[in-house]
Design a protein around this motif. Structure first.
Motif, PDB file in Angstrom:
ATOM      1  N   GLU A  14       0.901  34.696 -19.937  1.00 12.33           N
ATOM      2  CA  GLU A  14       2.546  34.720 -19.818  1.00 12.33           C
ATOM      3  C   GLU A  14       2.734  32.899 -20.785  1.00 12.33           C
ATOM      4  OE1 GLU A  14       4.573  34.080 -15.966  1.00 12.33           O
ATOM      5  OE2 GLU A  14       5.605  35.644 -16.700  1.00 12.33           O
ATOM      6  N   LEU A  15       2.304  32.456 -21.448  1.00 13.69           N
ATOM      7  CA  LEU A  15       2.833  31.681 -22.273  1.00 13.69           C
ATOM      8  C   LEU A  15       1.998  32.339 -23.569  1.00 13.69           C
ATOM      9  CD1 LEU A  15       1.245  28.789 -21.016  1.00 13.69           C
ATOM     10  CD2 LEU A  15       3.872  29.081 -20.641  1.00 13.69           C
ATOM     11  N   ILE A  16       2.533  33.712 -23.929  1.00 13.65           N
ATOM     12  CA  ILE A  16       2.367  33.976 -25.495  1.00 13.65           C
ATOM     13  C   ILE A  16       4.208  34.508 -25.619  1.00 13.65           C
ATOM     14  CG2 ILE A  16       1.703  36.951 -26.224  1.00 13.65           C
ATOM     15  CD1 ILE A  16      -0.751  36.700 -24.537  1.00 13.65           C
ATOM     16  N   THR A  17       4.667  33.736 -27.125  1.00 17.65           N
ATOM     17  CA  THR A  17       5.224  34.363 -26.280  1.00 17.65           C
ATOM     18  C   THR A  17       6.210  35.719 -26.787  1.00 17.65           C
ATOM     19  OG1 THR A  17       5.507  34.704 -29.423  1.00 17.65           O
ATOM     20  CG2 THR A  17       5.734  32.324 -28.862  1.00 17.65           C
ATOM     21  N   LEU A  18       7.670  36.580 -27.158  1.00 15.74           N
ATOM     22  CA  LEU A  18       8.019  37.898 -27.519  1.00 15.74           C
ATOM     23  C   LEU A  18       7.565  38.242 -28.104  1.00 15.74           C
ATOM     24  CD1 LEU A  18      11.826  37.218 -25.820  1.00 15.74           C
ATOM     25  CD2 LEU A  18       9.220  37.860 -24.490  1.00 15.74           C
ATOM     26  N   LYS A  19       7.972  37.989 -29.698  1.00 18.54           N
ATOM     27  CA  LYS A  19       7.016  37.764 -30.827  1.00 18.54           C
ATOM     28  C   LYS A  19       6.065  38.413 -30.845  1.00 18.54           C
ATOM     29  CE  LYS A  19       7.644  37.426 -35.577  1.00 18.54           C
ATOM     30  NZ  LYS A  19       8.480  36.003 -36.187  1.00 18.54           N
TER      31      LYS A  19
ATOM     32  N   ALA B 118       3.794  38.817 -28.735  1.00 21.17           N
ATOM     33  CA  ALA B 118       4.083  40.201 -27.573  1.00 21.17           C
ATOM     34  C   ALA B 118       4.270  41.357 -27.798  1.00 21.17           C
ATOM     35  CB  ALA B 118       4.702  40.137 -26.072  1.00 21.17           C
TER      36      ALA B 118
ATOM     37  N   GLY C 277       2.645  29.435 -32.335  1.00 20.63           N
ATOM     38  CA  GLY C 277       2.201  29.651 -30.293  1.00 20.63           C
ATOM     39  C   GLY C 277       1.835  28.808 -30.091  1.00 20.63           C
TER      40      GLY C 277
ATOM     41  N   ALA D 257      14.788  32.829 -30.678  1.00 18.66           N
ATOM     42  CA  ALA D 257      14.798  33.560 -29.615  1.00 18.66           C
ATOM     43  C   ALA D 257      13.433  34.185 -29.563  1.00 18.66           C
ATOM     44  CB  ALA D 257      15.897  34.304 -28.905  1.00 18.66           C
ATOM     45  N   GLU D 258      12.868  35.131 -30.195  1.00 21.73           N
ATOM     46  CA  GLU D 258      11.633  35.868 -30.205  1.00 21.73           C
ATOM     47  C   GLU D 258      10.441  35.471 -29.965  1.00 21.73           C
ATOM     48  OE1 GLU D 258      10.864  39.129 -32.948  1.00 21.73           O
ATOM     49  OE2 GLU D 258      10.286  40.121 -30.862  1.00 21.73           O
ATOM     50  N   LEU D 259      10.995  33.448 -30.095  1.00 24.34           N
ATOM     51  CA  LEU D 259       9.600  32.553 -30.331  1.00 24.34           C
ATOM     52  C   LEU D 259       9.264  31.577 -28.878  1.00 24.34           C
ATOM     53  CD1 LEU D 259       9.124  30.949 -33.279  1.00 24.34           C
ATOM     54  CD2 LEU D 259       7.882  32.728 -32.414  1.00 24.34           C
ATOM     55  N   ILE D 260      10.217  32.817 -28.065  1.00 26.62           N
ATOM     56  CA  ILE D 260      10.405  32.474 -26.030  1.00 26.62           C
ATOM     57  C   ILE D 260       9.797  32.617 -25.928  1.00 26.62           C
ATOM     58  CG2 ILE D 260      11.762  32.193 -23.850  1.00 26.62           C
ATOM     59  CD1 ILE D 260      14.506  31.669 -26.122  1.00 26.62           C
ATOM     60  N   THR D 261       8.676  31.831 -24.829  1.00 28.09           N
ATOM     61  CA  THR D 261       7.243  32.386 -24.041  1.00 28.09           C
ATOM     62  C   THR D 261       7.673  33.952 -22.964  1.00 28.09           C
ATOM     63  OG1 THR D 261       7.313  31.097 -22.150  1.00 28.09           O
ATOM     64  CG2 THR D 261       5.625  30.089 -24.393  1.00 28.09           C
ATOM     65  N   LEU D 262       7.230  34.614 -22.880  1.00 32.41           N
ATOM     66  CA  LEU D 262       7.128  35.083 -21.320  1.00 32.41           C
ATOM     67  C   LEU D 262       7.401  33.903 -20.091  1.00 32.41           C
ATOM     68  CD1 LEU D 262       4.005  38.020 -22.433  1.00 32.41           C
ATOM     69  CD2 LEU D 262       6.445  38.147 -22.929  1.00 32.41           C
ATOM     70  N   LYS D 263       6.783  33.381 -20.255  1.00 30.65           N
ATOM     71  CA  LYS D 263       7.104  33.525 -18.594  1.00 30.65           C
ATOM     72  C   LYS D 263       8.371  32.219 -18.536  1.00 30.65           C
ATOM     73  CE  LYS D 263       4.784  29.905 -15.536  1.00 30.65           C
ATOM     74  NZ  LYS D 263       3.428  28.910 -15.310  1.00 30.65           N
TER      75      LYS D 263
ATOM     76  N   PRO E 131       5.276  24.402 -21.082  1.00 32.91           N
ATOM     77  CA  PRO E 131       4.810  24.225 -22.743  1.00 32.91           C
ATOM     78  C   PRO E 131       5.925  25.611 -23.076  1.00 32.91           C
ATOM     79  CG  PRO E 131       2.979  24.977 -21.915  1.00 32.91           C
ATOM     80  CD  PRO E 131       4.602  25.079 -20.418  1.00 32.91           C
TER      81      PRO E 131
ATOM     82  N   VAL F  35       6.526  27.026 -28.128  1.00 31.47           N
ATOM     83  CA  VAL F  35       6.405  26.398 -28.950  1.00 31.47           C
ATOM     84  C   VAL F  35       7.194  24.927 -29.699  1.00 31.47           C
ATOM     85  CG1 VAL F  35       6.033  27.502 -31.887  1.00 31.47           C
ATOM     86  CG2 VAL F  35       5.666  29.025 -29.683  1.00 31.47           C
TER      87      VAL F  35
END
Lengths: 245, 245
Positions: A28-33, A35, A137, B27-33, B136, B138
């Protein structure tokens, strides 16, 4: 251009190499980009120690697509540089072959791709001939600080990232000139680091963090750290006295 | 427990405060969490300079839910600490009131919440009475390195994060003891930093990065930097000679 990447002129447009940070451990700490790129990847590459699971691949596993081509790039961890350099040469050649076919390559990197990552060695070998893009990341010191609830740097503070492999004199000099430090790759250096920090009067300000944001996370005051530390462990040293209030 | 957070005993279970890193700008550099927490938030808080847009809110805007309560926490940027401290006291009191109602609060932080972020001041005021969790994100040096395609640290290299507000002697001493540096918050210090790096023979190894991963991103060798820099600009200094090959 056809689906295979072939243009109307008959020449194949080369693919792009993406160095994608997958963060410290929790998927879940992977970014949307990241992912999005991982989920749509046709070719996924990643580094691994010989005979071992790839940490980057393990982290990204829940997001991998159903069908994809894998490039496992084995890199030995040796004191001399030549074996690793040869491994990166060979890995870059395999990636280049895919890029020349017109396919993008998503290279997975634990944490951030340009912060102690394998990606930079491949980037150096490929960026002259191909388009190479890094996707940043969440880096492990930020994950460790979040897990421990400790501020890394406030206002005019200086934060230094120090590899535990430095000798005591080098570590001491740099610890004296920062407000906070993340001592990375603790592993077999734990006992020596404890003695050094104790001698500097910093033990009460030091925190041991093992496998931050991964299964089996351990967070303790350094004085209560276990006797043996894995490679992916860290010591956070916070020298400021409640500097953020 | 009811939807309002009231337990069967009649006492309301307090909410949790999440300090959520929203990354450097895209905004794509926001994490999934972080995206999950933001998208499901009932109460969203964020810092802002008086009379200005909140950068953290701007970054997270595409992910905000349709309906939510907003807590804008205005913090003046002054040389003395007392005005900011009073603003954090008042902001923490407003957040505490929401948490006591049994609602979670998602506090948005540009970059990473514990790396030069406002979150740590609120955490210090609330963590004794409420559950506080950091997610956390980026951090901007990683975004700047990715945008510029420059390695931050390889192998046994030392990376230091330096605020541009330090005086020349302090900067010089610390630049001498690292392999790479991110000089943060450049703004009005640009001319002085250029003179210092020039005097140290580091201009050819220095890169100017403005608004990394935001609209209007600028990346140039320091020698070609513009004359004026905004607050959110950075100089990356890479002293190693192709150390990653």
């Amino acid at each position: 251009m056809s689906a295979s990447g072939e243009s109307v002129s008959g020449r194949v447009k080369p693919g792009v190499m993406f160095g994608v940070g997958v963060g410290p451990g929790d998927a879940e700490l992977i970014t949307l980009k990241a992912a999005r790129l991982i989920g749509a990847a046709q070719v996924v590459a990643y580094p691994a120690l010989p005979g071992r699971e790839s940490l980057a691949r393990e982290i990204a596993a829940p997001l991998l697509p159903g069908v994809f081509e894998e490039l496992r790039i084995e890199v030995p961890m040796t004191a001399e540089r030549a074996p690793a350099q040869a491994a990166y040469d060979a890995g870059a050649a395999r990636i280049a072959e895919v890029l020349e076919r017109g396919r993008d390559v998503v290279f997975l990197c634990a944490g951030d791709p340009l912060f102690y990552g394998s990606f930079m060695y491949l980037q150096a070998r490929l960026c002259g001939r191909f388009a190479v893009r890094a996707v940043p990341g969440v880096a492990s010191p930020m994950a460790a600080a979040a897990a421990a609830g400790l501020p890394l740097a406030a206002r005019d503070e200086v934060l230094t990232m120090l590899p535990a492999t430095l000798d005591d004199a080098a570590l001491r000099e740099r610890l004296q000139l920062c407000d906070s430090a993340a001592i990375m790759k603790v592993g077999r250096h734990l006992a020596r680091l404890r003695a050094l920090l104790d001698d500097m009067g910093l033990t009460a300000r030091a925190h041991y963090v093992e496998r931050a944001a991964m299964a089996g996370e351990v967070i303790r005051p350094l004085a209560e750290a276990p006797d043996a530390a894995p490679y992916f462990s860290m010591i956070l040293v916070m020298k400021g006295a409640d500097p953020w209030l």
